[in-house]
Design a protein around this motif. Sequence first.
Motif, PDB file in Angstrom:
ATOM      1  N   PRO A 127      23.370  39.700  26.728  1.00 55.21           N
ATOM      2  CA  PRO A 127      23.916  40.429  27.875  1.00 55.21           C
ATOM      3  C   PRO A 127      24.241  41.906  27.612  1.00 55.21           C
ATOM      4  O   PRO A 127      24.495  42.642  28.568  1.00 55.21           O
ATOM      5  CB  PRO A 127      25.208  39.666  28.180  1.00 55.21           C
ATOM      6  N   GLU A 128      24.223  42.349  26.383  1.00 55.23           N
ATOM      7  CA  GLU A 128      24.718  43.686  26.073  1.00 55.23           C
ATOM      8  C   GLU A 128      23.957  44.801  26.790  1.00 55.23           C
ATOM      9  O   GLU A 128      24.575  45.747  27.301  1.00 55.23           O
ATOM     10  CB  GLU A 128      24.707  43.931  24.559  1.00 55.23           C
ATOM     11  N   VAL A 129      22.649  44.728  26.838  1.00 61.63           N
ATOM     12  CA  VAL A 129      21.857  45.795  27.475  1.00 61.63           C
ATOM     13  C   VAL A 129      22.093  45.810  28.983  1.00 61.63           C
ATOM     14  O   VAL A 129      22.311  46.874  29.574  1.00 61.63           O
ATOM     15  CB  VAL A 129      20.353  45.657  27.148  1.00 61.63           C
ATOM     16  N   THR A 130      22.074  44.642  29.612  1.00 61.33           N
ATOM     17  CA  THR A 130      22.283  44.603  31.058  1.00 61.33           C
ATOM     18  C   THR A 130      23.728  44.984  31.409  1.00 61.33           C
ATOM     19  O   THR A 130      23.965  45.615  32.447  1.00 61.33           O
ATOM     20  CB  THR A 130      21.923  43.224  31.641  1.00 61.33           C
ATOM     21  N   ASN A 131      24.675  44.616  30.566  1.00 60.75           N
ATOM     22  CA  ASN A 131      26.062  45.048  30.794  1.00 60.75           C
ATOM     23  C   ASN A 131      26.144  46.572  30.770  1.00 60.75           C
ATOM     24  O   ASN A 131      26.755  47.196  31.635  1.00 60.75           O
ATOM     25  CB  ASN A 131      27.007  44.492  29.723  1.00 60.75           C
ATOM     26  N   PHE A 132      25.521  47.178  29.754  1.00 65.40           N
ATOM     27  CA  PHE A 132      25.532  48.629  29.630  1.00 65.40           C
ATOM     28  C   PHE A 132      24.893  49.270  30.853  1.00 65.40           C
ATOM     29  O   PHE A 132      25.436  50.221  31.432  1.00 65.40           O
ATOM     30  CB  PHE A 132      24.800  49.068  28.357  1.00 65.40           C
ATOM     31  N   GLU A 133      23.731  48.760  31.272  1.00 67.15           N
ATOM     32  CA  GLU A 133      23.018  49.336  32.410  1.00 67.15           C
ATOM     33  C   GLU A 133      23.828  49.223  33.699  1.00 67.15           C
ATOM     34  O   GLU A 133      23.849  50.151  34.516  1.00 67.15           O
ATOM     35  CB  GLU A 133      21.642  48.687  32.580  1.00 67.15           C
TER      36      GLU A 133
END
Length: 167
Positions: free
Chosen positions: A90-96
């Motif tokens: 989830p880290e990339v989508t959370n950041f985006e």
Amino acid sequence: APMPTGLGANNYRNREISKRVYEINPNFNAQAYKTSEKFTTGKQGDTVRSMNVAIDHLDTLNSAANALNNGDFRAVNKILNPIQTEFGYPEVTNFEGVKSIVGSEVAKAVAGGQMALTDREEIRGILENWNSPAQTKGVVNQLQKLLGGQLKGLRTQYESGGGTNFD
């Protein structure tokens, strides 16, 4: 409430109210009341709120960037981040998700209202998920400094209008 003005200020009732106000508070400043009103319910108050929200949410973005656990090489991050997204991390989508909101908030705070889509995209464009941690932290820090500078200017405006409790 503001002090009565104009023709209504001269009637007996309003003169008595004015007299009582100055008995209770000899330092009452009608101009400071107007300034306070602008900064609580007016456009200046909306601007201050937008800036404070943007500054706070930039901290959230910084935390989301740290969670990416990116390295210092952007090219590697650009390859690994989509792979992590494909595997359900989830880290990339959370950041985006956070980046999209923060970019709009910063744009709104700086412009004092709505900005064109290209302006919002430009701000979001400097916050890429493949940046190194140092790059992301640097951009967030600079944006917070710029917003803080805007808040200093609003504080000066508030205080020059007689306001005493900006914080």
